[in-house]
Enzyme design. Structure first.
Site, PDB file in Angstrom:
ATOM      1  N   GLU A 283      12.287  -6.060  -0.942  1.00 38.36           N
ATOM      2  CA  GLU A 283      13.495  -5.884  -1.615  1.00 38.36           C
ATOM      3  C   GLU A 283      14.640  -6.150  -0.753  1.00 38.36           C
ATOM      4  OE1 GLU A 283      13.191  -1.752  -3.140  1.00 38.36           O
ATOM      5  OE2 GLU A 283      11.600  -2.669  -4.715  1.00 38.36           O
TER       6      GLU A 283
ATOM      7  N   CYS B 255       9.140 -10.283  -5.687  1.00 40.64           N
ATOM      8  CA  CYS B 255       7.795  -9.522  -6.109  1.00 40.64           C
ATOM      9  C   CYS B 255       6.529  -9.723  -5.001  1.00 40.64           C
ATOM     10  CB  CYS B 255       7.311  -9.786  -7.577  1.00 40.64           C
ATOM     11  SG  CYS B 255       8.612  -9.287  -8.640  1.00 40.64           S
TER      12      CYS B 255
ATOM     13  N   GLU C 177       3.550 -10.599  -5.864  1.00 43.59           N
ATOM     14  CA  GLU C 177       2.951 -11.851  -6.410  1.00 43.59           C
ATOM     15  C   GLU C 177       3.543 -13.150  -5.906  1.00 43.59           C
ATOM     16  OE1 GLU C 177       3.835  -9.267  -8.011  1.00 43.59           O
ATOM     17  OE2 GLU C 177       2.727  -8.808  -9.632  1.00 43.59           O
TER      18      GLU C 177
ATOM     19  N   CYS D  67       7.024 -13.499 -12.339  1.00 41.19           N
ATOM     20  CA  CYS D  67       5.711 -13.537 -11.534  1.00 41.19           C
ATOM     21  C   CYS D  67       4.555 -14.478 -12.459  1.00 41.19           C
ATOM     22  CB  CYS D  67       5.307 -12.199 -10.950  1.00 41.19           C
ATOM     23  SG  CYS D  67       6.036 -11.834  -9.554  1.00 41.19           S
TER      24      CYS D  67
ATOM     25  N   CYS E  55       5.300  -8.767 -13.529  1.00 39.06           N
ATOM     26  CA  CYS E  55       6.641  -9.231 -14.336  1.00 39.06           C
ATOM     27  C   CYS E  55       6.489 -10.542 -14.799  1.00 39.06           C
ATOM     28  CB  CYS E  55       7.721  -8.904 -13.422  1.00 39.06           C
ATOM     29  SG  CYS E  55       8.242 -10.078 -12.470  1.00 39.06           S
TER      30      CYS E  55
ATOM     31  N   ASN F  60       5.905  -6.951  -2.071  1.00 41.23           N
ATOM     32  CA  ASN F  60       7.258  -6.844  -2.304  1.00 41.23           C
ATOM     33  C   ASN F  60       8.332  -6.812  -1.238  1.00 41.23           C
ATOM     34  OD1 ASN F  60       6.458  -4.272  -2.513  1.00 41.23           O
ATOM     35  ND2 ASN F  60       8.131  -3.886  -4.173  1.00 41.23           N
TER      36      ASN F  60
HETATM   37  N1  THU Z   1       7.408  -5.712  -8.360  1.00 41.51           N
HETATM   38  C1  THU Z   1       6.246  -6.698  -8.024  1.00 41.51           C
HETATM   39  O1  THU Z   1       6.396  -6.685  -6.773  1.00 41.51           O
HETATM   40  N2  THU Z   1       5.533  -7.241  -8.754  1.00 41.51           N
HETATM   41  C2  THU Z   1       5.864  -7.147 -10.108  1.00 41.51           C
HETATM   42  O2  THU Z   1       4.898  -7.649 -10.931  1.00 41.51           O
HETATM   43  C3  THU Z   1       6.463  -6.122 -10.711  1.00 41.51           C
HETATM   44  C4  THU Z   1       7.494  -5.538  -9.828  1.00 41.51           C
HETATM   45  C5  THU Z   1       8.242  -5.380  -7.460  1.00 41.51           C
HETATM   46  C6  THU Z   1       9.597  -5.662  -7.523  1.00 41.51           C
HETATM   47  C7  THU Z   1      10.337  -4.467  -7.079  1.00 41.51           C
HETATM   48  O3  THU Z   1      10.563  -4.701  -5.467  1.00 41.51           O
HETATM   49  C8  THU Z   1       9.784  -3.282  -7.546  1.00 41.51           C
HETATM   50  O4  THU Z   1       8.306  -3.725  -7.859  1.00 41.51           O
HETATM   51  C9  THU Z   1      10.214  -2.423  -8.654  1.00 41.51           C
HETATM   52  O5  THU Z   1      10.417  -3.232  -9.491  1.00 41.51           O
END
Ligand code: THU
Length: 136
Positions: free
Chosen positions: A48, A57, A59, A93, A90, A46
């Site tokens: 941000e 994310c 994925e 994804c 999520c 991920n």
């Molecule tokens: N996140 C992912 O990388 N994958 C997911 O399937 C769920 C959430 C990340 C997004 C964000 O950077 C952090 O987790 C908190 O939501």
């Protein structure tokens, strides 16, 4: 089903990718490792952003990395986090994974060794897909 050695490598790759996560806001680091039908592993983490919705994310980062390498078919994805309970991908994804691998097997792992597994089709039933566009 992939063999145990391959799955162990996929798991290790997901945790290695997690180490590269850029998650200063949520502090929730995620790594993802995709497996292609011929055994290649492609990872993402991920990433941000100060403008929160601009973050990506793990994925979807992995899918982007794979597509730019010409890889569009996947059998498994391992998602690695530091949560105490394995976390599923999520919704966004799930949709992006479905685009390339509707039969994907999703495996979520934690540092403590807890594991959860789902067919992507169970996580995203009745997906919107290319065929959905045809009747517009
Ligand atoms: N996140 C992912 O990388 N994958 C997911 O399937 C769920 C959430 C990340 C997004 C964000 O950077 C952090 O987790 C908190 O939501």
């Amino acid at each position: 089903m992939a063999d145990a050695t391959t799955l162990a490598a996929l798991r290790a790759a997901a945790f290695e990718a997690m180490e590269q996560a850029y998650a200063p806001y949520s502090k929730f680091r995620v790594g993802a490792a995709l497996l292609t039908p011929d055994g290649q592993i492609i990872t993402g983490c991920n990433v941000e952003n100060a403008a929160y919705p601009a973050g990506t994310c793990a994925e979807r980062a992995a899918i982007g990395a794979a597509v730019v390498q010409g890889r569009r078919a996947f059998t498994h994805v391992v998602v690695a986090t530091e949560a105490s309970v394995p976390t599923p991908p999520c919704g966004m994804c799930r949709q992006v994974l479905h685009e390339f691998a509707p039969s994907l097997h999703v495996i979520s792992v934690t540092r403590s060794g807890a594991t959860a597994e789902w067919p992507l089709a169970d996580l995203l039933p009745f997906a919107f897909e290319s065929s959905s566009l045809r009747d517009a």
